[in-house]
Motif scaffolding. Sequence first.
Motif: not given
Length: 389
Positions: A208-213, A242-246, A251-252, A255-262
Amino acid sequence: MILDAAARLFHLHGLDGVTLSDVGAKVGLATNSVTYYFRRKDNLVAACFERAFSIFEALVAAAAAHPDMETRVRVFLRSYFQLLADIENGARSEIVNFSNLAVVRGEVAEPVGTAYTALFRNVRALVSPEGEEAAARTQINSRAHLLLALSQWARVWLPRYETGCYVRAADRVADVLLYGLAAPASAGAGAALANTWASAPHTRPEAADAVLSREAFLRAATRLINAHGVHGVSVERISASLNATKGAFYYHNADKQEMISACFQRSFTVIREAQAAAAGATDGFTRLAQAAATLVRFQLSDAGPLLRITARTGLPASDAFAVLDAMNRLSERFASFVIDGMIDGSIRPVDPTAASQIACSTGWWALIPPDDGRAFHAIMGSISTASWA
């Protein structure tokens, strides 16, 4: 004194957001003084849960002394909501929120989990009608899950009231749990919704998460935060899932706080869309039933789950307040469906706030794991007339 301070800090900031130094500072002790009583933070966490379980068990035991299930549920909710009022007034010590159980780790995880299982069994006995058939085991488990989830969610919404009104709120919640929302003419609709949605398969394939986005990162972060707590999840851990890099993470996401808000905004959007899709239904009961069941369905789907409200401890105070404010507005929309139903006759006279918070506790913040279909039974049982009593 140490347990009181630790429980208060854990409640405000989550288990991973508090250090032994923080606890020591709260009570005016050096860290090594705290470690004299609790060698490691895990030991302090276990002691806080042990005390919370003991308090909860006492409430359950007092309610269990009554012969009928209806009285047991009412007595338990009244005594628990009074406990929350006493905590708010400073008359009783703070207790940890059970939503933090997911992030208990180390050698204390097993005994804490065992103690919670014992508590769950006692709550299950509390909501078991006399002479209940074994075939109804799933339904009774659902009631126990729902009662526990609702008790913890109450800690989020009850402070909107004067503490003197907490016991009255308990009576209104008990009324909805015991007798449901639907007027007699709407009973069949609740059963039909339950049978239709609960029978569908729910899978979560790894692809389900194979495509990074951006969406893939938000979905992965939500699952990890729900499972391990907001402070137990790092950028590296999210990326690795997600087998992704930092680099891909940044890129998407800023930071972590912004991601939590999102992640919160993503969950709010899901709730708004569920409410909007149900708004065109013919009556208030069907609107509430469809919106609530859609949210539970999302919780069990490949796209789910919704982010738990406790993740707000990873945000600055102003952002955390904004999260609660947004959730309150969404719960008011559920309440409006209830009011619509009372006006059009599809919902019996109930407290709309109590009803909307039950919908929120099951569709939004539930303790029920995202791959556990019991959520369907719990939520549909609470909105149909085929309820507990």
